[in-house]
Design a protein around this motif. Structure first.
Motif, PDB file in Angstrom:
ATOM      1  N   ASP A   7      -9.565   2.312  -2.781  1.00 16.95           N
ATOM      2  CA  ASP A   7      -8.863   1.138  -2.258  1.00 16.95           C
ATOM      3  C   ASP A   7      -8.180   0.372  -3.380  1.00 16.95           C
ATOM      4  O   ASP A   7      -8.220  -0.842  -3.440  1.00 16.95           O
ATOM      5  CB  ASP A   7      -9.825   0.231  -1.496  1.00 16.95           C
ATOM      6  CG  ASP A   7     -10.151   0.804  -0.120  1.00 16.95           C
ATOM      7  OD1 ASP A   7      -9.289   1.496   0.436  1.00 16.95           O
ATOM      8  OD2 ASP A   7     -11.242   0.553   0.379  1.00 16.95           O
ATOM      9  N   GLN A   9      -5.544  -1.544  -5.367  1.00 18.41           N
ATOM     10  CA  GLN A   9      -4.424  -2.420  -5.049  1.00 18.41           C
ATOM     11  C   GLN A   9      -3.664  -2.646  -6.340  1.00 18.41           C
ATOM     12  O   GLN A   9      -4.249  -2.949  -7.364  1.00 18.41           O
ATOM     13  CB  GLN A   9      -4.930  -3.753  -4.509  1.00 18.41           C
ATOM     14  CG  GLN A   9      -5.771  -3.604  -3.266  1.00 18.41           C
ATOM     15  CD  GLN A   9      -5.197  -4.365  -2.108  1.00 18.41           C
ATOM     16  OE1 GLN A   9      -4.278  -5.145  -2.272  1.00 18.41           O
ATOM     17  NE2 GLN A   9      -5.720  -4.133  -0.940  1.00 18.41           N
ATOM     18  N   ASN A  31      -5.293   1.272   1.630  1.00 17.59           N
ATOM     19  CA  ASN A  31      -4.139   0.428   1.351  1.00 17.59           C
ATOM     20  C   ASN A  31      -2.900   1.317   1.251  1.00 17.59           C
ATOM     21  O   ASN A  31      -2.508   1.730   0.188  1.00 17.59           O
ATOM     22  CB  ASN A  31      -4.363  -0.348   0.051  1.00 17.59           C
ATOM     23  CG  ASN A  31      -3.179  -1.201  -0.321  1.00 17.59           C
ATOM     24  OD1 ASN A  31      -2.456  -1.680   0.543  1.00 17.59           O
ATOM     25  ND2 ASN A  31      -2.957  -1.379  -1.603  1.00 17.59           N
ATOM     26  N   GLU A  33       0.281   0.615   2.642  1.00 12.94           N
ATOM     27  CA  GLU A  33       1.488  -0.102   3.042  1.00 12.94           C
ATOM     28  C   GLU A  33       2.758   0.416   2.366  1.00 12.94           C
ATOM     29  O   GLU A  33       3.783   0.580   3.006  1.00 12.94           O
ATOM     30  CB  GLU A  33       1.327  -1.588   2.754  1.00 12.94           C
ATOM     31  CG  GLU A  33       2.516  -2.421   3.143  1.00 12.94           C
ATOM     32  CD  GLU A  33       2.307  -3.884   2.856  1.00 12.94           C
ATOM     33  OE1 GLU A  33       3.314  -4.581   2.737  1.00 12.94           O
ATOM     34  OE2 GLU A  33       1.151  -4.327   2.744  1.00 12.94           O
TER      35      GLU A  33
END
Length: 73
Positions: A7, A9, A31, A33
């Motif tokens: 995860d 970021q 994540n 996006e």
């Protein structure tokens, strides 16, 4: 190229041109996006899918032979 493991970021800012950056998400990363390629394990094999909309809006070009190997997302 940016590889997002688990995860991870990353701080997206003006210094990173997302239209010309290949972002790959690992099977454990939720994540997704800004990711273009998504890795997944199916039946013990590593496969990938891609976000066609993201590809269309990017400056990246993917070889047709590689596109034919991508799973539908």
């Amino acid at each position: 190229m940016i590889y997002l493991n688990q995860d991870t970021q990353i701080p997206f800012d003006e210094a990173i041109d997302l239209s010309s950056t290949l972002i790959i998400s690992s099977p454990k990363n939720k994540n997704t996006e800004n990711s273009l390629l998504f890795l997944k394990i199916e039946n013990g094999k590593l496969v990938f899918s891609l976000d066609q909309t993201h590809l269309t809006h990017s400056l990246l070009e993917i070889n047709a032979a590689l596109l034919s190997l991508a799973r539908k997302r």
